[in-house]
Design a protein around this motif. Sequence first.
Motif, PDB file in Angstrom:
ATOM      1  N   ASN A  98      10.468   2.691  -6.783  1.00  0.00           N
ATOM      2  CA  ASN A  98       9.401   2.128  -5.701  1.00  0.00           C
ATOM      3  C   ASN A  98       9.590   1.304  -4.226  1.00  0.00           C
ATOM      4  O   ASN A  98       9.930   1.957  -3.228  1.00  0.00           O
ATOM      5  N   ASP A 166     -11.526  -0.980   4.222  1.00  0.00           N
ATOM      6  CA  ASP A 166     -11.125  -1.353   2.812  1.00  0.00           C
ATOM      7  C   ASP A 166      -8.638  -1.109   3.584  1.00  0.00           C
ATOM      8  O   ASP A 166      -8.444  -0.223   3.006  1.00  0.00           O
ATOM      9  N   ILE A 167      -8.579  -2.076   4.100  1.00  0.00           N
ATOM     10  CA  ILE A 167      -6.760  -1.817   4.794  1.00  0.00           C
ATOM     11  C   ILE A 167      -6.339  -2.805   2.875  1.00  0.00           C
ATOM     12  O   ILE A 167      -6.829  -3.675   3.173  1.00  0.00           O
ATOM     13  N   PRO A 168      -5.484  -2.232   2.863  1.00  0.00           N
ATOM     14  CA  PRO A 168      -4.141  -2.437   1.993  1.00  0.00           C
ATOM     15  C   PRO A 168      -4.184  -3.817   2.425  1.00  0.00           C
ATOM     16  O   PRO A 168      -3.158  -3.818   3.416  1.00  0.00           O
ATOM     17  N   ILE A 169      -4.051  -4.537   1.508  1.00  0.00           N
ATOM     18  CA  ILE A 169      -3.154  -5.885   1.969  1.00  0.00           C
ATOM     19  C   ILE A 169      -1.606  -6.050   0.331  1.00  0.00           C
ATOM     20  O   ILE A 169      -1.985  -7.220   0.094  1.00  0.00           O
ATOM     21  N   MET A 172       1.124  -1.502  -3.327  1.00  0.00           N
ATOM     22  CA  MET A 172       1.725  -0.471  -3.760  1.00  0.00           C
ATOM     23  C   MET A 172       0.616   0.444  -3.941  1.00  0.00           C
ATOM     24  O   MET A 172       0.400   2.281  -3.759  1.00  0.00           O
ATOM     25  N   ARG A 173      -0.915   0.650  -5.168  1.00  0.00           N
ATOM     26  CA  ARG A 173      -1.817   1.042  -5.114  1.00  0.00           C
ATOM     27  C   ARG A 173      -2.401   0.511  -4.810  1.00  0.00           C
ATOM     28  O   ARG A 173      -2.691  -0.375  -5.298  1.00  0.00           O
ATOM     29  N   GLU A 175      -6.605  -0.121  -7.180  1.00  0.00           N
ATOM     30  CA  GLU A 175      -7.428  -0.664  -8.209  1.00  0.00           C
ATOM     31  C   GLU A 175      -7.294   0.758  -8.939  1.00  0.00           C
ATOM     32  O   GLU A 175      -7.519   1.073  -9.939  1.00  0.00           O
ATOM     33  N   HIS A 177      -6.393   3.863  -8.242  1.00  0.00           N
ATOM     34  CA  HIS A 177      -5.284   4.840  -8.229  1.00  0.00           C
ATOM     35  C   HIS A 177      -5.427   5.704  -9.439  1.00  0.00           C
ATOM     36  O   HIS A 177      -5.017   7.357  -9.125  1.00  0.00           O
ATOM     37  N   ALA A 274       3.748  -7.981  -1.440  1.00  0.00           N
ATOM     38  CA  ALA A 274       3.697  -7.740  -3.415  1.00  0.00           C
ATOM     39  C   ALA A 274       4.115  -6.417  -3.894  1.00  0.00           C
ATOM     40  O   ALA A 274       2.968  -6.352  -4.018  1.00  0.00           O
ATOM     41  N   TYR A 275       4.862  -6.273  -2.903  1.00  0.00           N
ATOM     42  CA  TYR A 275       5.442  -4.470  -3.079  1.00  0.00           C
ATOM     43  C   TYR A 275       6.152  -4.364  -4.375  1.00  0.00           C
ATOM     44  O   TYR A 275       7.099  -5.573  -4.527  1.00  0.00           O
ATOM     45  N   PRO A 276       6.517  -4.021  -5.356  1.00  0.00           N
ATOM     46  CA  PRO A 276       6.985  -3.880  -6.855  1.00  0.00           C
ATOM     47  C   PRO A 276       7.855  -3.095  -6.240  1.00  0.00           C
ATOM     48  O   PRO A 276       8.249  -2.739  -7.477  1.00  0.00           O
TER      49      PRO A 276
END
Lengths: 326, 583
Positions: A98, A166-169, A172-173, A175, A177, A274-276
């Motif tokens: 990742n 819907d800007i990602p905050i 990595m993916r 819901e 996905h 909150a990136y894995p």
Amino acid sequence: MIPFLLRRALQAIPTLLLASVLIFFVISLAPGDFLTPAKLNPNISPEQIANLERSFGLDRPVWQQYFLWLGNMLRGDFGLSFQYQQPVLGVIWPRIVNSLWLVLLITVIFYAVSIPLGVFGAVRQNSLGDKSVNVVLYFLLGFPSFFIALIVLYFIVQARFATGWDIPIGGMRSENHAELSPLAQALDIARHLIIPALILAITDAAGLTRVIRGQMLEVMRSDYIRTARAKGVSERTAIWKHTFRNAILPIVAGIGGTLPGLIGGAGFIEVVFAYPGITPMLLNAINTQDLYLIAGFTMITTVLLIIGNAISDILLAVVDPRVSVS
Amino acid sequence: MKRAMFVALAMTLGSAVAAPFVYPAAWTAEQNTANKRGGEFRNYTISDFKSINPFTDAEAVSIPGTLEAGAGLFIQDPRNDELIPYMAEGAPVVSNGGRRFVVKIRPGMKFSDGQAITADDWITTYRIHTDDKVGSNSYDNFFLSKKPITVRKIDNSTLQFDFPQPSAKALVLMSYTPWPDHIFGAAYRSGGAEAVKRLWTLGTPANQIVSPGMWTLESYQAGERTVLKKNPYWGEWNKDSRGQALPYLDRYSYRVTTDLNAALAAYLAGQIDTFAPRNADDLAQIKRAIDGGNLKATLLPNVSPQAQSQWITFNWNKASDPDKQRLFRDVRFRRAMSHIANRQAMVQLALGGLGSENYYSVYPIFKNYISDAAPKYRYDLAQATRLLSQIGYTRKNAQGYLVNNAGKVLEFNLSTNAGNTVREQLGRIFADEAKKVGVKVNFTPIDFNNLVGQLTAKGENRPFDAILLGLSGGDNIWPFGQNTVPCGGNLHSYNNPTNGACLTPQESLMTKLYYQGDATLNVAQRRNIGAQLLKAEAELQPVIYLVGGNFHVTFNERLGGEHPRELMDAYYGARNIALTFIK
């Protein structure tokens, strides 16, 4: 070439041994161990703690633990993580993958921003454009990237409120996905990657841009560039072929050092978004003193550093005819 | 012939009409009268999951912990704290002086793979938890005063528990989650503890996980998201008050957000359904988003105190410094220290006004065990001065600190764990107030692990003066800590000599009352013993309790079926997930 690599491999053995001793004992010398927090838990009996110490091998002397760990590593077994109760490699591998995606994107943006800006700053020295770039970069240089990330997060939330996009905050993916087509999945990941990657690449690019600019200016004033210009080569050739190629030699020499960085994750930005990646996990491991997880990961990065340095030397020989590896 | 027919008929009826467990209507503030079904409850967690294996899991929020929701022989009724039969068909048959419990298992229950749940599952689970080579976190739950609790199988649907002594928590200890014998038992019999530990790691495919509870695993993405889906067989024996199968939801998911600010952002953006606000800042941001119409959510600040406390403990074992030892062992000194603790200022300054004052080891949330008979030594500097002068500290020196006749300054070192901003502020406030009456407190935050090492040290000369720290956890059945109250416990932090003996008659009394209450099955009698224990503890003041945070509730308007407001607290939470539905 082959003798060079062999020599490097031989030299690596004492380096790695010394590194393993240092890594293991520095972690072990820290006060307390993985079970210290359990001692504050009103519901865990001393018998149970002693029992866990036995099963984790923490009741043995440190030197015994070290040799056990070293022996297992030679067989490719990096030990069990205390937290996960499973082999270290299995725990860190998905995180490394990742992080790798994020770091690769950051690296691409990083060079794509800093090389043109650095060259531009040198060629148009002290122009209005150069000065304004400098101001912005100095400003970014003074801010830690995770702090900028928190500010960006705040603005993303406000932008979502204002526009409903819907800007990602973080993460990595999305819901949904799993339900997407392969192409949409790749796009989904890219959408999540781009904001943290941009933040980190641009804040980091500030430093490299200054270095390239300085290097370029130094080379541009040298005699052989004047000779080339007198010979009548075009401006473009003078800058890119003659100046730039010589100016990036120190940077190429340092590229090997970035290899461990590729698996080392992108630092706090991963935590904030909150990136894995590997960083949140590693921080957690350090906080909980998950000995073998930290030690295993650090050993792997050390190996990569040695490999990276060898690659650097080979690359340097490729770009700089004065250097040869034999 | 006729009779045989009748018997056969009776037998089929008996197995077909297994009575389900009915969730009382009073457990929810919002009845799902339209029987709305489906949807996902989107929760979050602050650290990635470490394992799916229930026998090696040691996390506060975990996958096995979530699979355990809706499993266990007895559950607590939030209305009156009573334990009611859940996986048990009815109340246990108690004999042998409250030490033997025979429990019938509710018929018709199945694991998520469709296999029946039988007595064997409880037996195997108990065997694995008590194997010390497994290192299970539940190991201690199968022992009372170091003597084992034994579990026997009478027949496929009957269990017999034998306790070494009567225990108030017997029904809780019996309510461990049964894990499938056909998976764990098979591995344990063939490969022992090692084989069990290798099962169900994070790499195990989700469809191989078998759950007895409401949820079963659907997917796990390292460091990102974990999705659980409802166990289709669970609804066969769990019904709402109108007879509808539970849960209403299809899915329950966790998003991993290491950083709580990121979790808050996700909540404000409507990406997760709930959040645990930490402080006034969080509450203000959520309120702004709600008032601005950007977030449709319910916000309930200060629902109850948290089940936690911060305290200061004084070391009674300081052979190297007899003066200090005498001082710390003097009850007047410790009461004076409680009078110095400005708890109101601590709540206002360190907790942003969102906290509760603590005076006892029992958290204020466990109201049934707090009695007015136990004294509170409230903030009162004049009273502190009076008490200190009784000990002999009557004069102040040039710097304004109290000295005794020998000219010795009244001072001690106080430490807490560095990096915990709340505790650092509490220590600061305490030291500032102490200076007002002339007590010199040298407050230094130190490394957490060093601090724990000092606190849990045993011996006649332990390496600290005073420590400010906190504890959390516990239950409302017998809310006194087994490691903290009795002498010799490793968290009996004020007095822990080599032989673990009590020093004062009050300690001996507290130890006696602790075990007495722990062995009392009758609730009213137990609360009475608790009141005596609380009074003895408060008068002795071995540990000065300061403050605890408050519990706040907020959730997205999508969700219905939360607890009525009077049942919500930090212990029972904001909702029973089985009764939660998406509007």
